[in-house]
Design an enzyme around this catalytic site. Structure first.
Site, PDB file in Angstrom:
ATOM      1  N   LYS A 102       0.697  -0.767  -0.113  1.00  0.00           N
ATOM      2  CA  LYS A 102      -0.373   0.347  -0.196  1.00  0.00           C
ATOM      3  C   LYS A 102       1.010   1.187   0.360  1.00  0.00           C
ATOM      4  O   LYS A 102       0.608   2.801  -0.599  1.00  0.00           O
ATOM      5  CB  LYS A 102      -0.706   0.226   1.599  1.00  0.00           C
ATOM      6  CG  LYS A 102      -0.167  -0.075   2.503  1.00  0.00           C
ATOM      7  CD  LYS A 102      -0.812  -1.573   3.180  1.00  0.00           C
ATOM      8  CE  LYS A 102       0.423  -1.194   4.993  1.00  0.00           C
ATOM      9  NZ  LYS A 102       0.141  -2.616   4.745  1.00  0.00           N
ATOM     10  N   LYS A 202      -4.371   3.309   2.678  1.00  0.00           N
ATOM     11  CA  LYS A 202      -4.755   2.757   2.502  1.00  0.00           C
ATOM     12  C   LYS A 202      -6.345   3.651   2.283  1.00  0.00           C
ATOM     13  O   LYS A 202      -6.899   3.092   1.130  1.00  0.00           O
ATOM     14  CB  LYS A 202      -5.513   2.028   3.557  1.00  0.00           C
ATOM     15  CG  LYS A 202      -4.214   0.356   3.909  1.00  0.00           C
ATOM     16  CD  LYS A 202      -4.643  -0.386   5.388  1.00  0.00           C
ATOM     17  CE  LYS A 202      -3.064  -1.019   5.947  1.00  0.00           C
ATOM     18  NZ  LYS A 202      -3.611  -1.675   6.938  1.00  0.00           N
ATOM     19  N   GLY A 306      -1.417 -11.128   8.377  1.00  0.00           N
ATOM     20  CA  GLY A 306      -1.683 -12.205   8.826  1.00  0.00           C
ATOM     21  C   GLY A 306      -1.206 -12.492   7.101  1.00  0.00           C
ATOM     22  O   GLY A 306      -2.050 -12.689   6.162  1.00  0.00           O
TER      23      GLY A 306
HETATM   24  N1  LIG Z   1       2.421  -8.884   7.092  1.00  0.00           N
HETATM   25  C1  LIG Z   1       1.622  -8.771   6.393  1.00  0.00           C
HETATM   26  O1  LIG Z   1       0.522  -9.514   7.503  1.00  0.00           O
HETATM   27  C2  LIG Z   1       0.807  -8.017   5.422  1.00  0.00           C
HETATM   28  C3  LIG Z   1      -0.612  -7.497   6.066  1.00  0.00           C
HETATM   29  C4  LIG Z   1      -1.071  -6.656   4.449  1.00  0.00           C
HETATM   30  C5  LIG Z   1      -0.319  -6.547   3.506  1.00  0.00           C
HETATM   31  N2  LIG Z   1       1.037  -6.355   3.484  1.00  0.00           N
HETATM   32  C6  LIG Z   1       2.320  -6.484   2.872  1.00  0.00           C
HETATM   33  O2  LIG Z   1       2.879  -7.019   2.228  1.00  0.00           O
HETATM   34  C7  LIG Z   1       4.399  -6.872   2.005  1.00  0.00           C
HETATM   35  C8  LIG Z   1       4.716  -8.033   1.913  1.00  0.00           C
HETATM   36  O3  LIG Z   1       4.582  -7.858   3.757  1.00  0.00           O
HETATM   37  P1  LIG Z   1       5.919  -8.792   4.579  1.00  0.00           P
HETATM   38  O4  LIG Z   1       5.074  -8.608   6.438  1.00  0.00           O
HETATM   39  O5  LIG Z   1       5.350 -10.731   3.906  1.00  0.00           O
HETATM   40  O6  LIG Z   1       6.835  -8.521   4.979  1.00  0.00           O
HETATM   41  P2  LIG Z   1       8.200  -9.473   5.310  1.00  0.00           P
HETATM   42  O7  LIG Z   1       8.136 -11.063   6.216  1.00  0.00           O
HETATM   43  O8  LIG Z   1       9.267  -8.438   6.032  1.00  0.00           O
HETATM   44  O9  LIG Z   1       8.775 -10.451   4.201  1.00  0.00           O
HETATM   45  C9  LIG Z   1       9.727  -9.114   2.899  1.00  0.00           C
HETATM   46  C10 LIG Z   1      10.139 -10.680   2.012  1.00  0.00           C
HETATM   47  O10 LIG Z   1      10.419  -9.647   0.720  1.00  0.00           O
HETATM   48  C11 LIG Z   1      12.388 -10.575   0.930  1.00  0.00           C
HETATM   49  N3  LIG Z   1      13.086  -9.178   0.485  1.00  0.00           N
HETATM   50  C12 LIG Z   1      12.073  -8.207   0.686  1.00  0.00           C
HETATM   51  N4  LIG Z   1      13.657  -6.945   0.384  1.00  0.00           N
HETATM   52  C13 LIG Z   1      13.941  -7.915  -0.567  1.00  0.00           C
HETATM   53  C14 LIG Z   1      15.098  -7.576  -1.310  1.00  0.00           C
HETATM   54  N5  LIG Z   1      16.041  -5.835  -1.403  1.00  0.00           N
HETATM   55  N6  LIG Z   1      15.763  -8.231  -2.472  1.00  0.00           N
HETATM   56  C15 LIG Z   1      15.464  -9.804  -2.118  1.00  0.00           C
HETATM   57  N7  LIG Z   1      14.313  -9.904  -0.957  1.00  0.00           N
HETATM   58  C16 LIG Z   1      13.845  -8.851  -0.743  1.00  0.00           C
HETATM   59  C17 LIG Z   1      12.760 -11.334   2.286  1.00  0.00           C
HETATM   60  O11 LIG Z   1      13.390 -11.591   1.832  1.00  0.00           O
HETATM   61  P3  LIG Z   1      14.609 -12.869   2.933  1.00  0.00           P
HETATM   62  O12 LIG Z   1      13.257 -13.872   3.021  1.00  0.00           O
HETATM   63  O13 LIG Z   1      15.467 -13.377   2.511  1.00  0.00           O
HETATM   64  O14 LIG Z   1      15.026 -11.346   3.858  1.00  0.00           O
HETATM   65  C18 LIG Z   1      11.425 -11.270   2.517  1.00  0.00           C
HETATM   66  O15 LIG Z   1      10.991 -12.357   2.120  1.00  0.00           O
HETATM   67  C19 LIG Z   1       4.632  -5.587   2.369  1.00  0.00           C
HETATM   68  O16 LIG Z   1       4.474  -4.425   1.460  1.00  0.00           O
HETATM   69  C20 LIG Z   1       3.253  -5.193   3.637  1.00  0.00           C
HETATM   70  O17 LIG Z   1       2.620  -3.748   3.985  1.00  0.00           O
HETATM   71  C21 LIG Z   1       1.651  -7.359   4.818  1.00  0.00           C
END
Ligand SMILES: NC(=O)c1ccc[n+]([C@@H]2O[C@H](COP(=O)([O-])OP(=O)(O)OC[C@H]3O[C@@H](n4cnc5c(N)ncnc54)[C@H](OP(=O)(O)O)[C@@H]3O)[C@@H](O)[C@H]2O)c1
Length: 451
Positions: A102, A202, A306
């Protein structure tokens, strides 16, 4: 024809997405035609919650967005860069995009959608707002025939969790925040959540989809929940309200004929009448209330974050694109329409693409019409309520209810709820009230939810 997906990120959302794609049984049959063929991460040696063939994993994300095999790039890495550049590069290589990001879309959505429309590819973002709640496609499709009047949502789970616990336990903000951080419900740096910035990202996306015009993020008024106290929560309770962080986008009724419509777009703590459906949304749950003509009010509720909830939305977007790609041959039987500017937007499915170019005007906060709750600390002397009433009256602010309580020998607390009033008038009255020697401070001013 199988559809090949390249995943950028294998964290919470990425792993949840991969888990659904790898177990298509019992879900929509079209899922069986989707293949997860590349996964990009930062580290190849990090332990993962899901087992994937090592040969599809890479740290070279550029390679994924250029891979001629990949049809859909799913960006779930987060952050602005390199996510923005990778998405633009993927679009330039003709890939469709699914993202949950977002903050990226709220800041660079116009650049990304312009590039996508030019290239004739989709950018889908169901997971970016309210996680598992299918609000984006609902606005684009099911509610698309309605004239939307307003959207009000609890779209940040962290602040809803904190406010719910403050209400249930009678705790103060700082203590509950600390506990929420220990339990993993709040980030170590909670700024984006508690200051309302995440909700502002959002609501700018939702407003843009609902009202058919782009929104400038810096015009979204944003107040967080740091100043909410247990005292205000208790007064709200007594007056028949619950305090929630609401994100609101509503048509400005003073400009009925403007197109795209002139809007009020804002995020602030809000007193919600206990009888309203949003008042009972507690903990990490999100909910969005849409009012449209002729439908009336619709409320969608669910988990806003989640792995499972968010991945459900990500994969739903992948499925939508897959369905369209599978039928594209039929669509294109009529030949390629000529847009004159080289853009391929007219090849896109009109219910999935995003075509608006103009910006919605956003009204200043002075023009918002709402009821106000305000709490004054005053000297314990006769006539203070009369003085407040006189100043409010001078500024056309009429009072709905008033409560006074002695807090010690020399000071009293007065809580005023006004009738609906223009915010500019209310603020002018407050500025004058602050000049009164009998008014020591005004610890809180909150708006109520108006329908
Ligand atoms: N978590 C939620 O519940 C949720 C809900 C709605 C929206 N979102 C959105 O979804 C997105 C992802 O969130 P998340 O919680 O899944 O994040 P996360 O758990 O921190 O995972 C990020 C992933 O991206 C990889 N990554 C990040 N920067 C990178 C780079 N420069 N080069 C290569 N790989 C990279 C990381 O690799 P490594 O694993 O190797 O470190 C990791 O696998 C975000 O935009 C967030 O705002 C999340």
């Amino acid at each position: 024809m199988g559809i090949k997906v390249g995943l950028l990120g294998l964290g919470t959302v990425g792993a949840g997405t991969a888990a659904i794609l790898l177990a298509p049984q019992g879900r929509h049959p079209l899922l069986q035609e989707i293949e997860l063929c590349r996964v990009g991460v930062r580290s190849l040696i990090k332990p993962r919650s899901i087992a994937l063939p090592p040969e599809i994993m890479t740290t070279d994300l550029e390679q994924i967005v250029r891979d001629p095999e990949v049809d859909i790039v799913v960006e779930v890495m987060g952050g602005i860069e390199p996510a923005r550049s990778l998405i633009l590069e993927a679009i330039a290589h003709g890939k469709h995009i699914v993202t949950a990001n977002k903050s990226l879309i709220a800041r660079h959505g116009d650049e990304i959608y312009t590039a996508a429309n030019h290239a004739g590819v989709y950018v889908m973002l169901e997971a970016a707002v309210a996680g598992g709640i299918p609000i984006i496609q609902t606005l684009k499709q099911s509610l698309g025939v309605n004239q939307i009047q307003s959207i009000s949502g609890i779209i940040n789970g962290t602040t809803n969790y904190i406010l719910t616990r403050m209400r249930e336990e009678g705790g103060e903000f700082a203590d509950i925040l600390l506990d929420a951080q220990k339990l993993g419900y709040a980030e170590a740096d909670p700024t984006a959540d508690v200051e309302g910035l995440d909700a502002a990202d959002k609501i700018s996306i939702l407003a843009s989809l609902a009202f058919g015009g782009r929104i400038k993020l810096k015009q979204v008024h944003c107040e967080g929940i740091r100043s909410i106290t247990k005292t205000d929560i208790a007064y709200a309770e007594q007056l028949g309200f619950v305090i929630k962080l609401l994100a609101i986008a509503a048509k400005d009724k003073a400009y009925p004929d403007q197109s795209p419509p002139r809007l009020s777009v804002r995020v602030h703590p809000t007193l919600i009448p206990k009888s309203h459906p949003l008042a009972s949304i507690n903990g990490v749950y999100n909910a969005v209330c849409v009012i449209g003509e002729p439908l009336g009010q619709v409320v969608l509720e669910g988990l806003g974050a989640g792995a499972g909830a968010t991945a459900s939305s990500v994969v739903a977007d992948i499925l939508q694109i897959t369905a369209v790609l599978k039928t594209q041959a039929v669509w294109s039987l009529g030949g390629t329409p000529n847009t004159g500017d080289g853009s391929k937007i007219s090849l896109l499915h009109p219910l999935l693409s995003c075509s608006h170019q103009e910006y919605c005007e956003v009204s200043p906060m002075e023009d918002v019409n709402t009821r106000f709750y305000s709490r004054f600390i005053t000297s314990e002397q006769p006539g203070v309520i009369g003085k407040l009433g006189t100043i409010f009256g001078t500024h056309q602010v009429s009072i709905e209810s008033i409560v006074q309580k002695d807090i010690h020998d020399t000071a009293a607390e007065i809580v005023v709820v006004t009738h609906k009033v223009r915010e500019g008038n209310f603020r002018a009255a407050i500025a004058e009230i602050l000049q009164l020697s009998s008014v020591q401070s005004i610890p809180s001013i909150l708006r109520t939810l108006e329908q």
